[in-house]
Scaffold this motif. Structure first.
Motif, PDB file in Angstrom:
ATOM      1  N   LYS A   1       0.846  -1.198   0.000  1.00 24.84           N
ATOM      2  CA  LYS A   1       0.000   0.000   0.000  1.00 24.84           C
ATOM      3  C   LYS A   1       0.877   1.243   0.000  1.00 24.84           C
ATOM      4  O   LYS A   1       1.850   1.351   0.751  1.00 24.84           O
ATOM      5  CB  LYS A   1      -0.915  -0.002   1.216  1.00 24.84           C
ATOM      6  N   ASP A   2       0.531   2.184  -0.880  1.00 26.02           N
ATOM      7  CA  ASP A   2       1.289   3.419  -0.996  1.00 26.02           C
ATOM      8  C   ASP A   2       1.116   4.251   0.284  1.00 26.02           C
ATOM      9  O   ASP A   2       0.019   4.312   0.844  1.00 26.02           O
ATOM     10  CB  ASP A   2       0.806   4.215  -2.202  1.00 26.02           C
TER      11      ASP A   2
ATOM     12  N   TYR B   1       0.695   7.240   0.561  1.00 26.45           N
ATOM     13  CA  TYR B   1      -0.308   8.283   0.335  1.00 26.45           C
ATOM     14  C   TYR B   1      -1.652   7.706  -0.126  1.00 26.45           C
ATOM     15  O   TYR B   1      -2.473   8.421  -0.694  1.00 26.45           O
ATOM     16  CB  TYR B   1       0.206   9.287  -0.703  1.00 26.45           C
ATOM     17  N   ASN B   2      -1.876   6.422   0.150  1.00 28.26           N
ATOM     18  CA  ASN B   2      -3.123   5.788  -0.287  1.00 28.26           C
ATOM     19  C   ASN B   2      -4.351   6.529   0.263  1.00 28.26           C
ATOM     20  O   ASN B   2      -5.340   6.721  -0.458  1.00 28.26           O
ATOM     21  CB  ASN B   2      -3.156   4.326   0.162  1.00 28.26           C
ATOM     22  N   ASP B   3      -4.287   6.957   1.524  1.00 33.07           N
ATOM     23  CA  ASP B   3      -5.428   7.674   2.112  1.00 33.07           C
ATOM     24  C   ASP B   3      -5.697   8.976   1.368  1.00 33.07           C
ATOM     25  O   ASP B   3      -6.864   9.368   1.189  1.00 33.07           O
ATOM     26  CB  ASP B   3      -5.172   7.952   3.593  1.00 33.07           C
ATOM     27  N   ASP B   4      -4.626   9.658   0.936  1.00 30.54           N
ATOM     28  CA  ASP B   4      -4.803  10.902   0.190  1.00 30.54           C
ATOM     29  C   ASP B   4      -5.411  10.636  -1.180  1.00 30.54           C
ATOM     30  O   ASP B   4      -6.282  11.390  -1.648  1.00 30.54           O
ATOM     31  CB  ASP B   4      -3.454  11.615   0.024  1.00 30.54           C
ATOM     32  N   TRP B   5      -4.970   9.563  -1.846  1.00 33.17           N
ATOM     33  CA  TRP B   5      -5.566   9.191  -3.135  1.00 33.17           C
ATOM     34  C   TRP B   5      -7.059   8.899  -2.954  1.00 33.17           C
ATOM     35  O   TRP B   5      -7.887   9.308  -3.767  1.00 33.17           O
ATOM     36  CB  TRP B   5      -4.859   7.972  -3.720  1.00 33.17           C
ATOM     37  N   GLN B   6      -7.402   8.182  -1.887  1.00 34.64           N
ATOM     38  CA  GLN B   6      -8.803   7.817  -1.674  1.00 34.64           C
ATOM     39  C   GLN B   6      -9.659   9.016  -1.278  1.00 34.64           C
ATOM     40  O   GLN B   6     -10.831   9.105  -1.677  1.00 34.64           O
ATOM     41  CB  GLN B   6      -8.902   6.712  -0.612  1.00 34.64           C
ATOM     42  N   LYS B   7      -9.106   9.946  -0.521  1.00 35.39           N
ATOM     43  CA  LYS B   7      -9.853  11.163  -0.201  1.00 35.39           C
ATOM     44  C   LYS B   7     -10.136  11.959  -1.468  1.00 35.39           C
ATOM     45  O   LYS B   7     -11.186  12.605  -1.593  1.00 35.39           O
ATOM     46  CB  LYS B   7      -9.065  12.009   0.792  1.00 35.39           C
ATOM     47  N   TRP B   8      -9.217  11.917  -2.401  1.00 36.71           N
ATOM     48  CA  TRP B   8      -9.374  12.649  -3.658  1.00 36.71           C
ATOM     49  C   TRP B   8     -10.317  11.932  -4.618  1.00 36.71           C
ATOM     50  O   TRP B   8     -11.254  12.512  -5.160  1.00 36.71           O
ATOM     51  CB  TRP B   8      -8.002  12.847  -4.299  1.00 36.71           C
TER      52      TRP B   8
ATOM     53  N   LYS C   1     -13.172   5.722  -2.305  1.00 42.64           N
ATOM     54  CA  LYS C   1     -12.728   4.470  -1.683  1.00 42.64           C
ATOM     55  C   LYS C   1     -12.572   3.324  -2.683  1.00 42.64           C
ATOM     56  O   LYS C   1     -12.003   2.282  -2.361  1.00 42.64           O
ATOM     57  CB  LYS C   1     -13.726   4.060  -0.588  1.00 42.64           C
TER      58      LYS C   1
ATOM     59  N   HIS D   1      -7.310   2.394  -5.113  1.00 39.33           N
ATOM     60  CA  HIS D   1      -6.295   1.842  -4.222  1.00 39.33           C
ATOM     61  C   HIS D   1      -4.917   2.110  -4.826  1.00 39.33           C
ATOM     62  O   HIS D   1      -4.663   1.736  -5.977  1.00 39.33           O
ATOM     63  CB  HIS D   1      -6.503   0.340  -4.034  1.00 39.33           C
TER      64      HIS D   1
END
Length: 357
Positions: free
Chosen positions: A290-291, A293-300, A303, A306
């Motif tokens: 998991k990257d 910055y995965n959470d940042d990608w998903q916020k953008w 969900k 990934h």
């Protein structure tokens, strides 16, 4: 100096275009004339055994055939006639045909066969996850040359893509995906905005067959200046979000000390639990995690998206900048050889293979 001047001109032109179009009312996903519905696995048709055998696509539906005809008309290519242009702005349409049918249109000009080999958009023939997509800008030695080197050095790989990035030498206008719109055969840039407006009636047959991620207008978590990379505009259109292609190039690649690189993968998969992600070349696996910055990608993006990054891979930037394939040495994909890579993802406990052509 000349290349720097070109970048300045391209950036200036893009800024003007952005200023002209940035205030247009956005279309909601439901109103876009591109299918963006996402069905749950329970609703999708699943063959006995849960997967589709390789290279054995089922019979095409009337809806798919109608969409294919619309794509052929807009992209001025013919599957039966064996004509296709992978170098002009029309290239987006045979690429969309591949995403829909899981079959590439063979290039009738040998020099254009590299386009689908370098294609960063991977699909699966597994019916359960037919609408899932993998975006991997670096997946071969050639794409390491194209997307792994900082800048845009002149070599045998980048020369093919130079008009797409910098434009023709006469005006330096980037060659973004484009088509002609009736009745005046006006050149229209192909993006999600025009797909639902100027091109809406022309692409209407694809409403139920070409299933793409929803359109979304949101500010990226990184600084986006509109810079164009090879395939970045195609990635943006397919992903439905402006800046995804740029983000993969600028914020996905990482360069640890000691002539190493880590490469990104971005996966779109609704209602999916993702476990192992590996890239496979010549029977050797490159694992991804998991990257950060995965959470940042998903916020953008949501969900359904990934982000992953690979283990460190040997990467001599000078060798790749020269496209010196004879001196590329690696024990890990995607730089072992010039053979294609596949991507294998464990989705909801099932191994699913993705291919880019």
């Amino acid at each position: 100096m000349k290349r720097s001047l070109q970048w300045m001109v391209v950036t200036a032109i893009f800024s003007i275009l952005t200023a002209c179009t940035g205030n247009m009312d956005s279309k909601s996903p439901e109103s876009l004339k591109v299918a963006v519905k996402t069905e749950s696995p329970k609703e999708e048709i699943i063959n006995e055994g849960g997967s589709v055998p390789k290279n054995t696509p089922g019979p095409a539906s009337k809806e798919l055939i109608a969409c294919q005809k619309a794509l052929e008309d807009r992209g001025q290519f013919s599957i039966k006639g064996g004509t296709v242009d992978y170098q002009s702005g029309l290239r987006i349409f045979p690429l969309l045909n591949f995403i829909m049918t899981k079959q590439s249109v063979p290039a009738n000009h040998p020099e254009q066969s590299v386009f689908m080999k370098d294609n960063p958009i991977f699909v699966t023939r597994n019916d359960k996850y037919a609408n899932s997509l993998v975006f991997a800008a670096i997946h071969s030695q050639r794409t390491g040359v194209l997307n792994g080197v900082v800048g845009f050095p002149d070599n045998e790989v980048t020369r093919y893509y130079e008009p797409m990035v910098f434009g023709e030498k006469t005006d330096f206008t980037p060659q973004v995906p484009v088509t002609e719109a009736d009745p005046l055969n006006k050149a229209v840039e192909v993006n999600r905005e025009t797909w639902g407006n100027e091109l809406g009636e022309l692409t209407k047959p694809c409403n139920d067959s070409l299933i793409l991620p929803p359109t979304k207008k949101a500010t990226p978590f990184f600084k986006y200046n509109g810079k164009i990379y090879p395939f970045s505009k195609e990635i943006d259109f397919v992903a439905g979000v402006e800046g995804v292609g740029f983000g993969l190039a600028e914020y996905g690649n990482r360069y640890p000390e000691g002539k190493k690189i880590q490469i990104p993968i971005l996966l779109y998969c609704p209602n999916c639990s993702i476990e192992n992600v590996v890239m496979i070349q010549d029977g050797v696996e490159l694992p991804f995690k998991k990257d950060p910055y995965n959470d940042d990608w998903q916020k953008w993006l949501g969900k359904e998206w990934h982000a992953f990054t690979s283990e460190e891979i040997d990467f001599d930037e000078n060798v790749f900048a020269d496209a010196d394939f004879a001196n590329i040495h690696s024990k890990l994909p995607p730089f072992i050889s010039q053979n294609p890579s596949t991507i294998q993802v464990t989705i909801n406990g099932e191994q699913v293979e993705f291919v880019n052509h």
